[in-house]
Write a protein that holds these residues in place. Structure first.
Motif, PDB file in Angstrom:
ATOM      1  N   ALA A  75      -0.288  -2.775   4.567  1.00 12.32           N
ATOM      2  CA  ALA A  75      -1.358  -2.044   4.464  1.00 12.32           C
ATOM      3  C   ALA A  75      -0.953  -1.182   2.783  1.00 12.32           C
ATOM      4  O   ALA A  75      -2.400  -1.367   2.294  1.00 12.32           O
ATOM      5  N   VAL A  76      -0.075  -1.731   1.975  1.00 15.72           N
ATOM      6  CA  VAL A  76       0.647  -1.446   0.839  1.00 15.72           C
ATOM      7  C   VAL A  76      -0.528  -3.079  -0.065  1.00 15.72           C
ATOM      8  O   VAL A  76      -0.716  -1.819  -0.931  1.00 15.72           O
ATOM      9  N   ASN A  77      -0.399  -3.687   0.585  1.00 18.49           N
ATOM     10  CA  ASN A  77      -0.959  -5.263  -0.297  1.00 18.49           C
ATOM     11  C   ASN A  77      -2.474  -5.377   0.051  1.00 18.49           C
ATOM     12  O   ASN A  77      -3.271  -4.973  -1.011  1.00 18.49           O
ATOM     13  N   HIS A  78      -2.932  -4.718   1.174  1.00 21.19           N
ATOM     14  CA  HIS A  78      -4.170  -3.814   1.503  1.00 21.19           C
ATOM     15  C   HIS A  78      -4.816  -3.014   0.429  1.00 21.19           C
ATOM     16  O   HIS A  78      -5.882  -3.194   0.071  1.00 21.19           O
ATOM     17  N   LEU A  79      -3.654  -2.071   0.345  1.00 23.59           N
ATOM     18  CA  LEU A  79      -4.668  -0.846  -0.816  1.00 23.59           C
ATOM     19  C   LEU A  79      -4.390  -1.158  -2.157  1.00 23.59           C
ATOM     20  O   LEU A  79      -5.993  -1.144  -2.207  1.00 23.59           O
ATOM     21  N   PHE A  80      -3.879  -1.833  -2.439  1.00 24.15           N
ATOM     22  CA  PHE A  80      -4.000  -3.010  -4.258  1.00 24.15           C
ATOM     23  C   PHE A  80      -4.834  -3.757  -4.351  1.00 24.15           C
ATOM     24  O   PHE A  80      -5.646  -4.250  -5.278  1.00 24.15           O
ATOM     25  N   ARG A  81      -4.742  -4.495  -2.676  1.00 22.26           N
ATOM     26  CA  ARG A  81      -6.337  -5.675  -2.900  1.00 22.26           C
ATOM     27  C   ARG A  81      -7.563  -4.985  -2.684  1.00 22.26           C
ATOM     28  O   ARG A  81      -8.475  -5.201  -3.706  1.00 22.26           O
ATOM     29  N   GLY A  82      -7.412  -3.559  -1.846  1.00 23.32           N
ATOM     30  CA  GLY A  82      -8.608  -3.216  -3.063  1.00 23.32           C
ATOM     31  C   GLY A  82      -9.481  -2.540  -3.613  1.00 23.32           C
ATOM     32  O   GLY A  82     -10.505  -2.312  -4.122  1.00 23.32           O
TER      33      GLY A  82
ATOM     34  N   ARG B 190       6.596   9.171  -7.028  1.00 27.73           N
ATOM     35  CA  ARG B 190       6.472   8.226  -8.308  1.00 27.73           C
ATOM     36  C   ARG B 190       5.268   7.684  -7.954  1.00 27.73           C
ATOM     37  O   ARG B 190       4.680   7.612  -7.054  1.00 27.73           O
ATOM     38  N   SER B 191       4.658   7.557  -9.064  1.00 28.70           N
ATOM     39  CA  SER B 191       3.615   6.930  -9.640  1.00 28.70           C
ATOM     40  C   SER B 191       3.678   4.957  -9.666  1.00 28.70           C
ATOM     41  O   SER B 191       4.637   4.565 -10.214  1.00 28.70           O
ATOM     42  N   VAL B 192       3.103   4.725  -9.431  1.00 27.69           N
ATOM     43  CA  VAL B 192       3.252   3.051  -8.785  1.00 27.69           C
ATOM     44  C   VAL B 192       1.369   2.623  -9.069  1.00 27.69           C
ATOM     45  O   VAL B 192       0.180   3.717  -8.861  1.00 27.69           O
ATOM     46  N   ASN B 193       2.385   1.587  -9.653  1.00 27.80           N
ATOM     47  CA  ASN B 193       0.832   0.788 -10.523  1.00 27.80           C
ATOM     48  C   ASN B 193      -0.327  -0.518  -9.864  1.00 27.80           C
ATOM     49  O   ASN B 193      -0.684  -1.300  -9.441  1.00 27.80           O
ATOM     50  N   SER B 194       1.910  -1.115  -8.613  1.00 25.90           N
ATOM     51  CA  SER B 194       0.906  -2.786  -8.276  1.00 25.90           C
ATOM     52  C   SER B 194       1.833  -2.274  -7.313  1.00 25.90           C
ATOM     53  O   SER B 194       2.840  -1.536  -6.504  1.00 25.90           O
ATOM     54  N   ALA B 195       1.757  -3.237  -6.546  1.00 28.65           N
ATOM     55  CA  ALA B 195       2.242  -3.456  -4.679  1.00 28.65           C
ATOM     56  C   ALA B 195       3.534  -4.107  -4.628  1.00 28.65           C
ATOM     57  O   ALA B 195       4.411  -3.354  -3.546  1.00 28.65           O
ATOM     58  N   ALA B 196       4.176  -4.606  -5.296  1.00 29.77           N
ATOM     59  CA  ALA B 196       5.409  -4.929  -5.751  1.00 29.77           C
ATOM     60  C   ALA B 196       6.088  -3.728  -6.109  1.00 29.77           C
ATOM     61  O   ALA B 196       7.477  -3.753  -5.435  1.00 29.77           O
ATOM     62  N   GLU B 197       5.715  -3.031  -6.875  1.00 32.62           N
ATOM     63  CA  GLU B 197       5.953  -2.127  -7.440  1.00 32.62           C
ATOM     64  C   GLU B 197       6.843  -0.686  -6.115  1.00 32.62           C
ATOM     65  O   GLU B 197       7.249  -0.022  -6.115  1.00 32.62           O
ATOM     66  N   MET B 198       5.400  -0.553  -5.361  1.00 32.36           N
ATOM     67  CA  MET B 198       5.464   0.311  -3.741  1.00 32.36           C
ATOM     68  C   MET B 198       6.231  -0.589  -2.947  1.00 32.36           C
ATOM     69  O   MET B 198       6.835   0.366  -2.516  1.00 32.36           O
ATOM     70  N   ILE B 199       6.701  -1.722  -2.849  1.00 33.94           N
ATOM     71  CA  ILE B 199       7.579  -2.109  -1.708  1.00 33.94           C
ATOM     72  C   ILE B 199       8.732  -1.889  -2.937  1.00 33.94           C
ATOM     73  O   ILE B 199       9.827  -1.556  -1.478  1.00 33.94           O
ATOM     74  N   GLN B 200       8.967  -2.239  -3.375  1.00 35.59           N
ATOM     75  CA  GLN B 200      10.535  -1.617  -4.319  1.00 35.59           C
ATOM     76  C   GLN B 200      11.081  -0.409  -4.391  1.00 35.59           C
ATOM     77  O   GLN B 200      11.889  -0.265  -3.334  1.00 35.59           O
ATOM     78  N   CYS B 201      10.102   0.577  -4.478  1.00 38.34           N
ATOM     79  CA  CYS B 201      10.472   1.824  -4.345  1.00 38.34           C
ATOM     80  C   CYS B 201      11.202   2.146  -2.481  1.00 38.34           C
ATOM     81  O   CYS B 201      11.840   3.034  -2.002  1.00 38.34           O
TER      82      CYS B 201
ATOM     83  N   ALA C 196       3.762   8.684  -4.494  1.00 44.14           N
ATOM     84  CA  ALA C 196       4.589   7.937  -3.336  1.00 44.14           C
ATOM     85  C   ALA C 196       6.172   8.745  -2.956  1.00 44.14           C
ATOM     86  O   ALA C 196       6.485   9.066  -4.087  1.00 44.14           O
ATOM     87  N   GLN C 197       5.863   9.112  -1.725  1.00 45.13           N
ATOM     88  CA  GLN C 197       6.903   9.770  -1.850  1.00 45.13           C
ATOM     89  C   GLN C 197       7.737   9.520   0.012  1.00 45.13           C
ATOM     90  O   GLN C 197       7.413   8.771   0.928  1.00 45.13           O
ATOM     91  N   PHE C 198       8.780   9.741  -0.195  1.00 44.13           N
ATOM     92  CA  PHE C 198       9.968   8.870   1.148  1.00 44.13           C
ATOM     93  C   PHE C 198      10.659  10.479   1.767  1.00 44.13           C
ATOM     94  O   PHE C 198      11.197  10.615   0.855  1.00 44.13           O
ATOM     95  N   LEU C 199      10.160  10.655   2.921  1.00 46.64           N
ATOM     96  CA  LEU C 199      11.182  11.705   3.708  1.00 46.64           C
ATOM     97  C   LEU C 199      11.969  10.977   4.542  1.00 46.64           C
ATOM     98  O   LEU C 199      11.607  10.189   5.192  1.00 46.64           O
ATOM     99  N   GLU C 200      12.819  12.370   4.776  1.00 48.30           N
ATOM    100  CA  GLU C 200      13.820  12.106   5.670  1.00 48.30           C
ATOM    101  C   GLU C 200      13.975  13.214   6.545  1.00 48.30           C
ATOM    102  O   GLU C 200      14.636  14.414   6.080  1.00 48.30           O
ATOM    103  N   LEU C 201      13.869  13.298   7.939  1.00 48.17           N
ATOM    104  CA  LEU C 201      14.234  14.028   8.829  1.00 48.17           C
ATOM    105  C   LEU C 201      15.552  13.958   9.642  1.00 48.17           C
ATOM    106  O   LEU C 201      15.667  13.445  10.697  1.00 48.17           O
ATOM    107  N   TYR C 202      16.361  14.904   8.760  1.00 52.73           N
ATOM    108  CA  TYR C 202      17.841  14.081   9.212  1.00 52.73           C
ATOM    109  C   TYR C 202      18.417  15.535   9.554  1.00 52.73           C
ATOM    110  O   TYR C 202      18.897  16.823   9.054  1.00 52.73           O
TER     111      TYR C 202
END
Length: 560
Positions: A117-124, A193-204, A146-152
């Protein structure tokens, strides 16, 4: 672009993972059967369930993404929220399907839903920028967070918060869940986090996944001990493209040199739920047991929300969103403003029969949920869209006044002109008469063919009795009779036309300029009668020739 709400059902997909090597060694049998060419699965011997999509054990990751998620990414570009969440028992393949495991040895073909989905988003995004450049239009602006939450253990943990250590997870979280005036859910105290590329999003995504709480149980070597929610916020500013319905004589939008822009926002939740489990099966004790109890409590609250939303008799009653922070975070996704897909992951082994049955029932209830999706526009864009629609409606009314379709009565009331109603009624009558004329013409043609056949059969029988009939003469007689009947029909039509002209002339007898008597009729009106007589004469001559030929043949046979 319309901002009105539209109903959308929660779509449910079922994925059956392959059998594990351990299950094959222990002799577990497969208890699931997928109906060919149908989205239906049969559990055991007689328990059948139907979903929107059903993926068997050999289904690849790209097929699941193409059916379940691809259209949701395209919808985000139009301003629609979306949610994909995976549900199932421990070890059923949820994390693998969502793509948050990040195994080092994983290949491109095995990438899960989130990386695709990340690759599709930046390709679009790149395609839309390039298309705008080629068309000479302003390039749309995109902003992605991007945000990443965990419910623990019923505590919301920010996985992007690098300052928070493992021991701090046991402490009370500072993240708060709030609801805005329009009913949308947002969080406070979460790292964005503000993201500008697919690789940056995958790293996050990788960094957040490494911080997620996992542990080993008897059912899974690396079991997720928390619910994870990865959220992408997409904000775009693009030039308004007027709808076709609103483009009629729209001078403001068509001739103005000022480009109108709209701001669209969308959020995409990727939810990897922790697996439902029984302590007896997992062998969990201590902290693992507490985690399992917390996981099951959250899933139970989610099941209660699904039941309340899916049962028509309970839709008007209270929906228990606040029973759990999980259901509170997913309030938009279930019964709210979101296009939602639920992927139910199950095991095919008979050892997990009861867990699989519970998952299938759980997913079946989710299909009855109706979400009210709408485009997320800023208020200025919504007002511009509403004004453009109102302007098109007023232009249509003005055109109706100009053409006389609408009129204002003496008492000041507006209404449609009587001529419009009369014209509509006459058009309806005209269409009905056309249908009747066509049907009557087909009946006349059928009756004429039947009459021709009867007359030709009678003539052939008469010739056969006289001993002078053969196939050639019969065909010739049939053709002549057919042509005679056609000319007779023309003759009747001409006589009817002649009679109508006589009546018209008699009514106009007072006007000397139009009174010309019967001699003024064109001889062309009587042409069909003359043609019929000529054809009859030709038929008699041809018949005499055929008779002479037959007599000559008989004489030759007699001499020989």
């Amino acid at each position: 672009m319309s901002g009105g709400p539209d109903e959308s059902s929660v779509r449910v997909a079922l994925r059956i993972r392959p059998q594990l090597a351990r299950e094959k060694i222990e002799g577990c049998h497969i208890c699931t059967y997928v109906m060919p060419a149908e989205p239906q699965v049969v559990l055991g011997k007689d328990k059948a369930f139907t979903y929107d999509f059903v993926f068997d054990m050999d289904t690849q990751q790209d097929a699941i993404y193409g059916h379940c998620t691809e259209s949701l990414i395209e919808g985000c570009f139009q301003g629609y929220n979306a949610t994909v969440f995976a549900y199932g028992q421990t070890g059923s393949g949820k994390t693998y399907t969502m793509g948050t495991g990040f195994d080092v040895n994983i290949g491109e073909d095995e990438l899960g839903i989130i990386p695709r989905a990340v690759n599709h988003l930046f390709r679009g995004i790149e395609e839309r920028r390039q298309a705008a450049t080629e068309q000479g239009k302003p390039v749309p602006e995109f902003k992605i967070n991007a945000q990443f939450l965990e419910l623990y253990n019923e505590e919301v943990v920010d996985l992007f918060d690098t300052a928070r250590d493992v021991e701090a997870r046991r402490q009370k979280s500072s993240v708060r869940i709030h609801e805005d005036a329009s009913g949308g859910i947002y969080t406070v105290g979460v790292t964005t986090r503000s993201v500008n590329s697919a690789a940056e999003m995958i790293q996050c995504l990788k960094l957040g996944a490494l911080s997620r709480t996992t542990a080993s149980t008897q059912m899974n070597v690396q079991s997720s001990r928390s619910h994870a929610i990865f959220t992408i916020h997409l904000c775009q500013v693009r030039m308004c493209s007027p709808d076709n319905d609103n483009a009629t004589d729209n001078r403001l939008a068509g001739n103005s040199d000022i480009n109108e822009f709209e701001t669209l926002s969308a959020k995409f939740h990727f939810v990897d739920l922790a697996g439902s489990e029984r302590l007896k099966r997992t062998g969990a004790t201590g902290d693992r047991a507490k985690e399992g109890i917390s996981i099951n409590c959250g899933l139970l609250a989610l099941g209660n929300v699904i039941s309340a939303l899916g049962d028509r008799s309970k839709r008007s009653t209270h929906v228990p969103y606040r029973d759990s922070k999980l259901t509170r975070l997913l309030q938009d996704s279930l019964g709210g403003n979101s296009q939602t897909v639920m992927i139910a992951c199950i095991s095919p082994s008979d050892r997990d029969f009861m867990e699989t049955l519970n998952t299938l029932k759980y997913a079946n209830r989710a299909r009855n949920i109706k979400n009210k999706v709408m485009v997320n526009q800023d208020r200025a864009s919504q007002q511009i869209s509403a004004l453009r629609t109102e302007m098109a409606r007023l232009q249509m009314e003005l055109m109706e006044y100009k053409t006389g379709k609408r009129m204002v009565g003496e008492d000041g009331t507006e209404g449609l002109n009587d001529l419009v109603h009369e014209n509509a009624m006459l058009q309806t009558d005209n269409n009905n008469l056309r249908v009747r004329v066509k049907a009557m013409q087909e009946t006349i043609d059928a009756q004429r063919a039947r009459l021709t056949q009867i007359l030709s059969d009678g003539a052939n029988q008469a010739l056969a009795k006289a001993g002078e009939g053969n196939e050639e003469i019969g065909n010739m007689i049939h053709n002549y009779i057919k042509e005679i009947e056609t000319l007779r029909a023309k003759l009747l039509e001409s006589e009817a036309l002649n009679e109508n002209l006589r009546k018209s002339l008699s009514r106009a007898s007072t006007r000397s300029s139009l009174y010309a008597g019967p001699a003024s009729f064109s001889p062309a009106i009587f042409a069909p009668e003359k043609e019929a007589n000529d054809i009859i004469e030709m038929a008699k001559k041809d018949l005499e020739k055929l008779k002479r030929k037959e007599k000559k043949k008989k004489k030759r046979y007699a001499l020989s």
